[in-house]
Design a protein around this motif. Structure first.
Motif, PDB file in Angstrom:
ATOM      1  N   VAL A  78       0.569  -6.470  -9.581  1.00 56.77           N
ATOM      2  CA  VAL A  78       0.696  -5.658 -10.794  1.00 56.77           C
ATOM      3  C   VAL A  78       1.367  -6.448 -11.909  1.00 56.77           C
ATOM      4  O   VAL A  78       2.407  -7.079 -11.710  1.00 56.77           O
ATOM      5  CB  VAL A  78       1.523  -4.390 -10.496  1.00 56.77           C
ATOM      6  CG1 VAL A  78       1.640  -3.525 -11.737  1.00 56.77           C
ATOM      7  CG2 VAL A  78       0.895  -3.596  -9.351  1.00 56.77           C
ATOM      8  N   VAL A 111      -5.599   1.446  -7.285  1.00 54.85           N
ATOM      9  CA  VAL A 111      -4.610   2.517  -7.420  1.00 54.85           C
ATOM     10  C   VAL A 111      -5.330   3.837  -7.649  1.00 54.85           C
ATOM     11  O   VAL A 111      -6.501   3.872  -8.033  1.00 54.85           O
ATOM     12  CB  VAL A 111      -3.621   2.246  -8.581  1.00 54.85           C
ATOM     13  CG1 VAL A 111      -2.893   0.937  -8.378  1.00 54.85           C
ATOM     14  CG2 VAL A 111      -4.343   2.256  -9.926  1.00 54.85           C
ATOM     15  N   LYS A 133       0.833  -1.197   0.000  1.00 58.11           N
ATOM     16  CA  LYS A 133       0.000   0.000   0.000  1.00 58.11           C
ATOM     17  C   LYS A 133       0.870   1.250   0.000  1.00 58.11           C
ATOM     18  O   LYS A 133       1.977   1.254   0.549  1.00 58.11           O
ATOM     19  CB  LYS A 133      -0.896  -0.021   1.243  1.00 58.11           C
ATOM     20  CG  LYS A 133      -1.765   1.199   1.437  1.00 58.11           C
ATOM     21  CD  LYS A 133      -2.542   1.082   2.729  1.00 58.11           C
ATOM     22  CE  LYS A 133      -3.355   2.344   2.991  1.00 58.11           C
ATOM     23  NZ  LYS A 133      -4.084   2.272   4.287  1.00 58.11           N
ATOM     24  N   CYS A 175      -1.275  -4.389  -3.920  1.00 56.56           N
ATOM     25  CA  CYS A 175      -1.661  -4.683  -5.306  1.00 56.56           C
ATOM     26  C   CYS A 175      -0.768  -5.759  -5.925  1.00 56.56           C
ATOM     27  O   CYS A 175       0.416  -5.856  -5.597  1.00 56.56           O
ATOM     28  CB  CYS A 175      -1.555  -3.430  -6.179  1.00 56.56           C
ATOM     29  SG  CYS A 175      -2.771  -2.141  -5.811  1.00 56.56           S
ATOM     30  N   ILE A 218      -3.389  -3.641 -13.238  1.00 52.87           N
ATOM     31  CA  ILE A 218      -3.611  -4.031 -11.851  1.00 52.87           C
ATOM     32  C   ILE A 218      -4.480  -5.280 -11.810  1.00 52.87           C
ATOM     33  O   ILE A 218      -5.649  -5.247 -12.195  1.00 52.87           O
ATOM     34  CB  ILE A 218      -4.273  -2.900 -11.058  1.00 52.87           C
ATOM     35  CG1 ILE A 218      -3.517  -1.590 -11.250  1.00 52.87           C
ATOM     36  CG2 ILE A 218      -4.366  -3.266  -9.577  1.00 52.87           C
ATOM     37  CD1 ILE A 218      -2.057  -1.661 -10.884  1.00 52.87           C
ATOM     38  N   GLY A 231      -6.260  -5.251  -6.311  1.00 47.73           N
ATOM     39  CA  GLY A 231      -6.057  -4.032  -5.551  1.00 47.73           C
ATOM     40  C   GLY A 231      -6.549  -2.785  -6.265  1.00 47.73           C
ATOM     41  O   GLY A 231      -7.158  -2.852  -7.337  1.00 47.73           O
ATOM     42  N   GLN A 272      -0.313   5.750  -7.629  1.00 48.28           N
ATOM     43  CA  GLN A 272       0.063   5.218  -6.325  1.00 48.28           C
ATOM     44  C   GLN A 272      -0.931   4.141  -5.903  1.00 48.28           C
ATOM     45  O   GLN A 272      -2.132   4.257  -6.157  1.00 48.28           O
ATOM     46  CB  GLN A 272       0.078   6.351  -5.293  1.00 48.28           C
ATOM     47  CG  GLN A 272       0.466   5.918  -3.894  1.00 48.28           C
ATOM     48  CD  GLN A 272       0.536   7.101  -2.943  1.00 48.28           C
ATOM     49  OE1 GLN A 272       0.318   8.250  -3.324  1.00 48.28           O
ATOM     50  NE2 GLN A 272       0.832   6.833  -1.687  1.00 48.28           N
ATOM     51  N   THR A 273      -0.433   3.102  -5.246  1.00 43.20           N
ATOM     52  CA  THR A 273      -1.317   2.053  -4.751  1.00 43.20           C
ATOM     53  C   THR A 273      -2.107   2.571  -3.552  1.00 43.20           C
ATOM     54  O   THR A 273      -1.571   3.242  -2.678  1.00 43.20           O
ATOM     55  CB  THR A 273      -0.525   0.812  -4.344  1.00 43.20           C
ATOM     56  OG1 THR A 273       0.431   1.171  -3.325  1.00 43.20           O
ATOM     57  CG2 THR A 273       0.215   0.208  -5.525  1.00 43.20           C
TER      58      THR A 273
END
Length: 246
Positions: free
Chosen positions: A119, A72, A50, A117, A67, A70, A112-113
């Motif tokens: 990815v 972003v 995070k 996540c 993604i 999660g 930004q997360t």
């Protein structure tokens, strides 16, 4: 290559696909339905914590990110250096794809997360080659770009005219649509984060939250802001009456 074989190749390259949320898994398969083996073989996976900034506005485009798990957010720092979060993403989207289609050498936003996540990363040369040689892939990316830009433009125009608590109400409605579980939205009551997301000052956020609590539009539980399904409907009515969007 037939559909069954293509899905088999994707699942071999990315075993995580089977564990993805059903909607996101179908979006992923649809996005890469025409992808050649040489593109799939270039995929790499990275687990991100995070609050990790993985793309910075102005840096050279070298990777396309998708993604798999999660959330972003996109942040703009251009105006007085103030952080303005203008988009949260849950749908399948190729970050960096827009820049490649538009022949831009540098990323146009900071990413930004919001949560942890998973990815998927694709090197720019491979993605660029695919988009430039596969008309179906290009059409699909153009459609997703259009949907994203349309939504962003509509939200920006709405935020321009909405003031104070009405702007915060719109944010809560959008977050409920995106993040509510079992009919309930739970958010950390971080006033600075809400300020960044709405462009309102922290004092205005405080007043709006107090107004919402007094009106029974939200509930505060141990540092968490909670919005129920009934409260969501009431917040949506406030925004819809102003925007005449129903």
């Amino acid at each position: 290559m037939d559909k069954d074989r293509k899905e088999s190749c994707l699942e071999c390259a990315l075993p995580f696909i089977k564990a993805m949320e059903p909607n996101r898994r179908e979006q992923f398969k649809s996005y890469f339905r025409t992808a050649p083996i040489w593109l799939i073989e270039s995929f790499s996976i990275e687990e991100m914590d995070k609050d990790v900034i993985f793309v910075r506005e102005g840096e050279p485009v070298d990777t396309v990110y998708l993604i798999l798990r999660g959330i972003v957010k996109a942040t703009d720092y251009r105006i007085y250096g103030i952080a303005y979060d203008f988009m949260h993403f849950r749908k399948m989207y190729a970050f960096g794809g827009m820049e490649i289609v538009m022949n831009l050498d540098r990323y146009r936003t900071t990413l930004q997360t919001v949560t942890g996540c998973t990815v998927l990363k694709i090197p720019k040369p491979r993605y660029q080659r695919w988009i430039r040689t596969d008309i179906e892939a290009l059409k699909q990316e153009a459609r997703l770009m259009g949907e994203y830009l349309l939504e962003q433009g509509r939200d920006s125009r709405a935020f321009l005219f909405l003031q104070g608590s009405d702007r915060l109400a719109m944010l809560f409605v959008k977050r409920y649509d995106a993040y509510a579980k079992d009919g309930v939205l739970r958010m950390k009551g971080d006033r600075q984060e809400l300020s960044d997301a709405t462009g309102l000052c922290v004092k205005t956020i405080d007043r709006a939250l107090r107004k919402f609590r007094d009106a029974g539009l939200v509930v505060k539980e141990k540092g968490t802001v909670v919005v129920s399904a009934e409260q969501y409907v009431r917040l949506k009515e406030i925004v819809s009456n102003i925007l005449e969007n129903d």
